[in-house]
Write an enzyme that holds these catalytic residues in place. Structure first.
Site, PDB file in Angstrom:
ATOM      1  N   LYS A 193      -8.459  -1.040   1.250  1.00 43.50           N
ATOM      2  CA  LYS A 193      -9.475  -1.475   2.210  1.00 43.50           C
ATOM      3  C   LYS A 193     -10.225  -2.628   1.564  1.00 43.50           C
ATOM      4  O   LYS A 193     -10.811  -2.475   0.494  1.00 43.50           O
ATOM      5  CB  LYS A 193     -10.450  -0.341   2.555  1.00 43.50           C
ATOM      6  CG  LYS A 193      -9.996   0.469   3.738  1.00 43.50           C
ATOM      7  CD  LYS A 193     -10.189  -0.320   5.022  1.00 43.50           C
ATOM      8  CE  LYS A 193      -9.306   0.240   6.125  1.00 43.50           C
ATOM      9  NZ  LYS A 193      -8.139  -0.609   6.393  1.00 43.50           N
ATOM     10  N   GLU A 207       0.806  -1.222   0.000  1.00 44.48           N
ATOM     11  CA  GLU A 207       0.000   0.000   0.000  1.00 44.48           C
ATOM     12  C   GLU A 207       0.834   1.264   0.000  1.00 44.48           C
ATOM     13  O   GLU A 207       1.652   1.495   0.887  1.00 44.48           O
ATOM     14  CB  GLU A 207      -0.929   0.010   1.227  1.00 44.48           C
ATOM     15  CG  GLU A 207      -1.847   1.228   1.266  1.00 44.48           C
ATOM     16  CD  GLU A 207      -2.863   1.164   2.394  1.00 44.48           C
ATOM     17  OE1 GLU A 207      -3.654   2.125   2.537  1.00 44.48           O
ATOM     18  OE2 GLU A 207      -2.874   0.160   3.131  1.00 44.48           O
TER      19      GLU A 207
END
Length: 694
Positions: A507, A490
């Site tokens: 997410k 990420e």
């Protein structure tokens, strides 16, 4: 009556007799006088005799420091050492900078008036030899009595524990460079040191390319592990920002890997509980100042010669390291005490030498800042770093045949969990209560696993992790007694040198299956999950708001929403938010507005962080913070610290920590949330041969 002038910057240089403080103070004044007016005061001119240490300190504070601190010239009475009585009156001008050197210069009463305090250290034998060589027979009868006064004074006033800069004096002429380096970063001295900062920042970067074509069998052209080990394996502070999935099918979002250490300038920084700890060669410093305030002065855009046209990486030397989650205290969050923690809140090294691997073009770049005295170096010296990189690249062209050694792990670490199965479920339910009360929309609840690991080999562990779970923002950071081994997929935030901003929150997670049909079904389940899409979109909205504070109006856009990316052990849902930094906007303020990563807090951020402080009741440390670089050209690229093993201590005292968490929403199923954190821990734990506890 004339009004007082602006008070000078007062620098105290203290230390025991013979430590070398007089020489250092004279050298420092010589350097500082190049750009401003400087006065120098010697304490030996005011001591009232060989038994006068305490009296001299009192006279110094009253007649020298007190007027200077208010911008007035000092008038003080000298001591006639031959006659053994007071001598004539003299003066010290309130110049822009006044340096005071001598035993007692940084005593308790003086520290209240000084702006910068400095202690010079040297071995006892060296001190006596230097002092007697300087003062000859005059000092011999008084050495022991004067040394006794010093010990008595330091017993009552432990000055070394309270000063800001400490010089472990090598007596070879290099200490003054290190002192000037850290004065440039001092909260009070920094503005006066602008000429030195400008001179330092005018150094040009040099770029040397080494082409590394792919082998005929399709193997990677350079074995990165061997390259890092050869160049930086022996360094106490080193960083590898590792695009470890480069070249694999369907990847990557990160084309470059960066390797560096602080070997060149020896400059590094840590932040602990509101205090900056800096090191430059033989000098260490501690300043009580917020981290982001320090960063805004230390990370300054450097106007230098442009990089070669075929060098596409934004990194052009600068700072590399991590910023831990607890820096949220400076970004609207509450303060959770980290006193006594073995891992600093932030740790950075300054790289004036580095290696950059362009995985798309198969080129290795050697980067180096030209030295301040470049003209005095011959061609052989100028080529030393590129030559070292060339040798290492040649050795690393052969792929490594040795696999990471499990013997470095010893027995598989036995982790314990901060939260049991039931306590984590209870915290999920408590999070949902907060959401129903309207205090949050989404709460990114985390917990931590820890294990004693005597003799653990972090390097072998990272080699295994990067092979088992390659990722675009993997990293290996070694800072003295702390090692960070991350396989993060990420990106938190990048800001290009031209002002382009990009955030890519993750997410939504599914653990991968070995069976292809089952794996495809899991991927589709994630893609179609309304809950996961809701989680992702809430964080996208949060980051749109974070970036908008310092962006050109109308430039914030979502270029990718809820896309699915697959990694070795998990499927992830990823979005991309782009913006353009407003002209004149502070890059550090833009970073601060987005920190800590919204994907690790929830929304709205500040109220949710307060909820998390209560629920988690422990600092997260490095986990949930960011790793990356702050380049001299103003660019930064930072990843979120997830899927990350942190080792602290050494030898038999080594301990491991692994943070895991997930986003809780109103319709979360507590058991599913628990299974998600187990899935996120699997990649690291299985590599170590460990199981999730409980």
């Amino acid at each position: 009556m004339t009004s007082p002038r602006t008070a000078p910057l007062l620098i105290g240089v203290d230390g025991r007799s013979g430590a070398g403080k007089t020489t250092l103070a004279v050298e420092l004044c010589t350097r500082l006088r190049q750009h401003r007016s400087v006065s120098l005061f010697h304490m030996e001119d005011i001591y009232p005799g060989w038994d006068g240490l305490a009296g001299g300190i009192e006279r110094y504070v009253d007649t020298v420091l007190t007027p200077l601190s208010t911008g007035h010239a000092a008038r003080w009475t000298t001591w006639d050492w031959v006659a053994g009585k007071d001598g004539p009156e003299r003066g010290t001008a309130a110049s822009e900078i006044v340096v005071i050197e001598g035993v007692g210069a940084c005593s308790a009463a003086a520290r209240e008036l000084l702006d910068v305090t400095l202690w010079v250290e040297a071995a006892d034998d060296d001190r006596k030899t230097r002092a007697l060589a300087r003062d000859g027979e005059t000092y011999i009868p008084f050495w022991d009595s004067w040394a006794g006064q010093e010990l008595k004074w330091l017993g009552q006033d432990p000055v070394p524990e309270h000063v800001e800069l400490t010089v472990r004096n090598p007596a070879c002429g290099t200490a003054v460079d290190d002192v000037v380096e850290l004065l440039c970063q001092h909260p009070l001295a920094g503005s006066l040191m602008a000429p030195e900062q400008t001179q330092r920042e005018s150094r040009a970067a040099r770029f040397t390319a080494f082409a590394c074509p792919e082998s005929s069998d399709g193997t990677r052209p350079v074995d990165e592990e061997h390259l890092f080990s050869a160049l930086f394996g022996g360094e106490h502070r080193a960083a590898w920002l590792d695009s470890s999935d480069a070249g694999l099918p369907g990847t990557t979002r990160n084309r470059f890997s960066i390797m560096a250490s602080d070997e060149g300038r020896g400059l590094s920084a840590e932040h602990r509980d509101g205090t900056m700890h800096l090191r430059s060669g033989s000098v260490t410093a501690r300043f009580r100042t917020p981290f982001f305030r320090w960063l805004s002065s230390a990370w300054r855009t450097q106007a230098a010669a442009p990089a070669p046209a075929d060098y596409a990486c934004e990194f052009q030397l600068g700072w590399l390291g991590w910023l831990g989650y607890e820096l949220k205290r400076e970004c609207g969050g509450s303060s959770v005490s980290t006193a006594g923690a073995t891992v600093p809140d932030a740790a950075l090294l300054f790289a004036d030498r580095a290696v950059v691997l362009d995985h798309r073009k198969n080129v290795v770049w050697a980067l180096e800042l030209a030295s301040a005295d470049e003209d005095r170096h011959d061609d052989g010296e100028r080529q030393s770093w590129p030559a070292a990189v060339a040798r290492a690249v040649e050795l690393a062209r052969t792929p490594a045949e040795d696999e990471p050694s499990s013997s470095g792990f010893g027995t598989a670490p036995r982790f314990s969990a901060r939260d049991s199965h039931e306590s984590y479920l209870a915290k999920v339910r408590a999070s949902q209560d907060e959401i129903r009360e309207g205090n949050s929309y989404e709460i990114c609840l985390t917990t931590a696993l820890s294990a004693p690991a005597p003799g653990f080999d972090s390097w072998e562990a990272y080699r295994a992790l990067r092979r088992r779970n390659p990722a675009p923002f993997a990293s290996f950071l070694r800072f003295d007694g702390v090692t960070v081994a991350s396989t993060s997929p990420e990106r938190f935030l990048s800001i290009g040198s031209g002002g382009g901003m990009l955030a890519e929150p993750i997410k939504g997670t599914r653990r991968r299956a070995e069976d292809a049909v089952e794996d495809s079904a899991l991927q589709e389940d994630l893609r179609s999950s309304l809950k996961d899409r809701a989680e992702n979109i809430m964080i996208v909205d949060l980051l749109r708001n974070d970036l908008s504070h310092h962006a050109v109006p109308g430039s914030v856009a979502v270029s990718r929403l809820c896309a699915i990316e697959s990694y070795a052990t998990v499927h992830q849902m990823v979005s991309s938010i782009e913006a353009r930094l407003a002209p004149g906007a502070s890059r550090v303020e833009a970073l601060t507005a987005a920190f800590p990563p919204g994907s690790m807090t929830g929304a709205p951020k500040i109220s949710t962080m307060a909820i998390l402080d209560v629920l988690e009741a422990a600092p997260r440390g490095v986990y949930s913070g960011v790793v990356g670089y702050f380049s001299l050209n103003g660019a930064t690229d930072l990843s979120v610290v997830i899927r990350t093993l942190v080792a602290s201590g050494s030898g038999e005292e080594t301990r491991l920590s692994l943070g895991v968490g997930g986003a809780v929403t109103a319709d979360s199923d507590p058991e599913s949330e628990y299974q998600e954190i187990r899935a996120k821990a699997f990649g690291v734990l299985s590599t170590l041969g460990s199981d999730y506890p409980g």
